[in-house]
Design a protein around this motif. Structure first.
Motif, short mmCIF file in Angstrom:
data_model
loop_
_atom_site.label_atom_id
_atom_site.label_comp_id
_atom_site.label_asym_id
_atom_site.label_seq_id
_atom_site.Cartn_x
_atom_site.Cartn_y
_atom_site.Cartn_z
N ALA A 100 0.84 -1.20 0.00
CA ALA A 100 0.00 0.00 0.00
C ALA A 100 0.88 1.25 0.00
CB ALA A 100 -0.92 0.00 1.22
N PRO A 101 0.37 2.38 -0.49
CA PRO A 101 1.17 3.61 -0.52
C PRO A 101 1.40 4.14 0.89
CG PRO A 101 -1.10 4.07 -1.13
CD PRO A 101 -0.98 2.57 -1.06
N LEU A 102 2.33 5.06 1.03
CA LEU A 102 2.59 5.73 2.29
C LEU A 102 1.62 6.88 2.47
CD1 LEU A 102 6.49 6.11 1.95
CD2 LEU A 102 5.21 4.10 2.68
N ALA A 103 1.21 7.14 3.71
CA ALA A 103 0.36 8.29 4.02
C ALA A 103 1.20 9.38 4.64
CB ALA A 103 -0.76 7.88 4.97
N VAL A 104 1.07 10.60 4.16
CA VAL A 104 1.82 11.74 4.68
C VAL A 104 0.84 12.75 5.26
CG1 VAL A 104 3.42 13.62 4.12
CG2 VAL A 104 3.63 11.42 2.95
N ASN A 139 -1.66 4.85 -8.91
CA ASN A 139 -1.90 5.16 -10.32
C ASN A 139 -1.69 6.64 -10.64
OD1 ASN A 139 -2.55 2.49 -10.95
ND2 ASN A 139 -4.71 2.79 -10.45
N VAL A 140 -1.83 7.49 -9.64
CA VAL A 140 -1.71 8.93 -9.84
C VAL A 140 -0.28 9.42 -9.66
CG1 VAL A 140 -2.41 11.17 -8.85
CG2 VAL A 140 -4.11 9.36 -9.19
N PHE A 141 0.48 8.74 -8.81
CA PHE A 141 1.76 9.24 -8.31
C PHE A 141 2.75 9.62 -9.40
CE2 PHE A 141 5.95 8.67 -6.21
CZ PHE A 141 5.80 9.59 -5.18
N ALA A 142 2.76 8.90 -10.48
CA ALA A 142 3.74 9.18 -11.54
C ALA A 142 3.48 10.52 -12.24
CB ALA A 142 3.73 8.05 -12.57
N ARG A 143 2.24 10.95 -12.27
CA ARG A 143 1.91 12.18 -13.02
C ARG A 143 1.57 13.37 -12.12
NH1 ARG A 143 -2.87 8.98 -13.78
NH2 ARG A 143 -4.72 9.94 -12.80
N ALA A 144 1.17 13.09 -10.87
CA ALA A 144 0.73 14.18 -9.99
C ALA A 144 0.90 13.77 -8.54
CB ALA A 144 -0.75 14.51 -10.26
N LEU A 145 0.92 14.77 -7.66
CA LEU A 145 0.97 14.51 -6.22
C LEU A 145 -0.44 14.18 -5.74
CD1 LEU A 145 2.34 14.52 -3.44
CD2 LEU A 145 1.98 17.00 -3.37
N PRO A 146 -0.68 12.96 -5.29
CA PRO A 146 -2.04 12.60 -4.86
C PRO A 146 -2.35 13.21 -3.49
CG PRO A 146 -0.68 10.64 -5.35
CD PRO A 146 0.24 11.82 -5.21
N VAL A 147 -3.53 13.80 -3.37
CA VAL A 147 -3.99 14.38 -2.11
C VAL A 147 -5.36 13.81 -1.81
CG1 VAL A 147 -4.55 16.48 -0.84
CG2 VAL A 147 -2.66 16.49 -2.48
N LEU A 148 -5.48 13.23 -0.65
CA LEU A 148 -6.73 12.58 -0.26
C LEU A 148 -7.64 13.56 0.47
CD1 LEU A 148 -8.33 9.87 0.01
CD2 LEU A 148 -7.24 9.62 2.24
N GLY A 149 -8.88 13.70 -0.03
CA GLY A 149 -9.88 14.48 0.67
C GLY A 149 -9.92 15.93 0.28
N MET A 150 -10.94 16.62 0.82
CA MET A 150 -11.21 18.01 0.47
C MET A 150 -10.76 19.01 1.53
SD MET A 150 -12.56 17.58 -2.48
CE MET A 150 -13.20 19.23 -2.81
N ASP A 151 -10.27 18.54 2.67
CA ASP A 151 -9.84 19.46 3.72
C ASP A 151 -8.75 20.39 3.20
OD1 ASP A 151 -11.51 18.69 5.73
OD2 ASP A 151 -10.08 17.35 6.70
N ALA A 205 11.54 10.47 -8.75
CA ALA A 205 12.17 9.48 -9.62
C ALA A 205 13.65 9.32 -9.30
CB ALA A 205 11.98 9.88 -11.08
N GLY A 206 14.35 10.43 -9.13
CA GLY A 206 15.77 10.36 -8.86
C GLY A 206 16.12 9.75 -7.53
N ASN A 207 15.13 9.71 -6.61
CA ASN A 207 15.39 9.15 -5.28
C ASN A 207 14.63 7.85 -5.03
OD1 ASN A 207 17.00 11.32 -3.59
ND2 ASN A 207 15.58 12.42 -4.91
N SER A 208 13.99 7.33 -6.08
CA SER A 208 13.27 6.05 -5.99
C SER A 208 12.30 6.01 -4.82
CB SER A 208 14.27 4.89 -5.87
OG SER A 208 15.14 4.86 -6.98
N LEU A 209 11.51 7.07 -4.68
CA LEU A 209 10.55 7.12 -3.58
C LEU A 209 9.38 6.19 -3.83
CD1 LEU A 209 10.24 10.91 -2.65
CD2 LEU A 209 11.75 9.17 -1.70
N ALA A 210 8.94 5.52 -2.78
CA ALA A 210 7.72 4.71 -2.87
C ALA A 210 6.54 5.65 -3.04
CB ALA A 210 7.56 3.89 -1.59
N PRO A 211 5.48 5.23 -3.73
CA PRO A 211 4.30 6.08 -3.89
C PRO A 211 3.74 6.53 -2.54
CG PRO A 211 4.16 4.20 -5.36
CD PRO A 211 5.33 3.95 -4.45
N PHE A 212 3.40 7.80 -2.45
CA PHE A 212 2.78 8.32 -1.24
C PHE A 212 1.67 9.29 -1.60
CE2 PHE A 212 6.33 11.32 -2.02
CZ PHE A 212 5.71 12.55 -1.92
N PHE A 213 0.80 9.53 -0.65
CA PHE A 213 -0.25 10.53 -0.82
C PHE A 213 -0.29 11.39 0.42
CE2 PHE A 213 -2.26 6.92 1.21
CZ PHE A 213 -3.09 7.47 2.18
N VAL A 214 -0.77 12.63 0.26
CA VAL A 214 -0.88 13.56 1.37
C VAL A 214 -2.34 13.63 1.79
CG1 VAL A 214 -0.38 15.90 2.19
CG2 VAL A 214 1.03 14.88 0.38
#
Length: 333
Positions: free
Chosen positions: A2-6, A67-79, A27-36
């Motif tokens: 599962a992705p990391l939660a930030v 699926n979003v991480f490669a093209r955009a920073l995923p942000v969960l929710g409307m807060d 990409a340059g740091n091989s980060l695992a997918p995360f969302f904020v």
């Protein structure tokens, strides 16, 4: 995995801009997918002020992040809120608290593999109803773990160090020390080094409390009365632990080569050498929890927020470490 939660941290601090910078360098740091969790507008504004080309994309579930991480920073929710860098306020504190609570819940549910927390302003959060001394204590309560078993470790490329006592006056430290506390924290540390950091037979060095580790009781008896008996009990139980060592010599390059982590007696005894050696890559890791949690080992830095000079190194290290720990813990079972 599962992705990391930030969690976004205080939106008026440097958290949003260094999170955005980490995504830009993913990409340059091989980060695992995360969302904020929360703060899409805050993140977009922070990225723009920093001159980053960043697209923010809101998601409705953590499962969409990969699926979003490669093209955009995923942000969960409307807060969200209207944050002004360097000017913390009540709206920002409420966003920081909601983000932390939601992100923690998602990791506990297994919908995120680890939690990375951006820096908070404790005074501001207190005004929003946050009753804990810090995020570590909050996480212990959220996970149903006794506060004394949530162990703060500071980790960098040169050193791993655990302060035995944390948020208390220096004058209170001797009365808070006990054989039981040392033994319990050392066992939690040894287990984490093996399970989460992949270190077989981890070596732990224990600091003395007093100058010259008490020098046989001449400068205080805590070493003879408390620390040495705890070390002996740990050794008897098979834990590779040595000490008590004079703290003024324990953090030299030659000394650090002989252990995998240091167990210090109080806050500054652990944090001063860590920050002197690894300030821009220091990570705060909470051991003893059923979840993985990391955080950059620095504060909100309101004085430089929005100026574009905040170094993202510690946040990058926290994300990398969270991904590595989650992978090892999943493999360990």
């Amino acid at each position: 995995m599962a992705p990391l939660a930030v969690s976004i941290g205080d939106p008026a601090g440097i958290g949003p801009e260094i999170i955005a910078e980490c995504w830009a360098r993913r990409a340059g740091n091989s980060l695992a997918p995360f969302f904020v969790v929360g703060g899409a507008g805050v993140l977009a504004a922070a990225a723009h002020a920093r001159g980053l080309s960043l697209r923010v994309e809101r998601i409705t579930a953590p499962e969409h992040a990969a699926n979003v991480f490669a093209r955009a920073l995923p942000v969960l929710g409307m807060d969200d809120c209207n944050a002004v860098p360097g000017q913390p306020d009540a709206d920002g504190a409420r966003l920081a608290l909601r983000s932390l609570e939601h992100a923690t819940g998602l990791v506990r549910e297994g919908r995120a593999s680890a939690l990375v927390t951006a820096p908070i302003a404790k005074a501001q959060l207190a005004k929003a109803g946050f009753t804990y001394p810090g995020q570590t204590e909050f996480l212990a309560a959220a996970c149903g773990v006794d506060e004394s078993d949530a162990v703060m470790m500071l980790a960098g490329p040169s050193l791993r160090a655990v302060p035995l006592t944390v948020h208390c006056a220096l004058a209170e430290v001797p009365s808070r020390l006990s054989r039981q506390l040392i033994e319990r924290r050392a066992r939690i540390l040894a287990r984490a080094l093996e399970r989460d950091f992949g270190i077989d037979n981890p070596r732990i060095a224990v600091c003395g409390l007093n100058p010259h580790a008490g020098e046989g009781g001449k400068f205080g008896d805590e070493e003879v009365r408390i620390i040495a008996p705890a070390i002996a009990a740990l050794q008897e139980a098979g834990v590779d632990v040595t000490g008590p060592h004079p703290a003024d010599a324990m953090f030299t390059p030659r000394a650090r080569a002989r252990y995998d982590a240091a167990l210090a007696m109080y806050h500054d005894q652990a944090l001063v050498p860590l920050k002197a050696l690894d300030f821009d890559e220091g990570v705060n890791v909470t051991l003893g929890l059923p979840i993985v949690r990391t955080s950059p080992d620095h504060g909100t830095a309101f004085d430089i927020a929005g100026t574009g000079i905040a170094n993202p190194g510690a946040m990058m290290a926290a994300i990398l470490m969270a991904g590595d720990m989650a992978t090892r813990r999943a493999a360990h079972g």
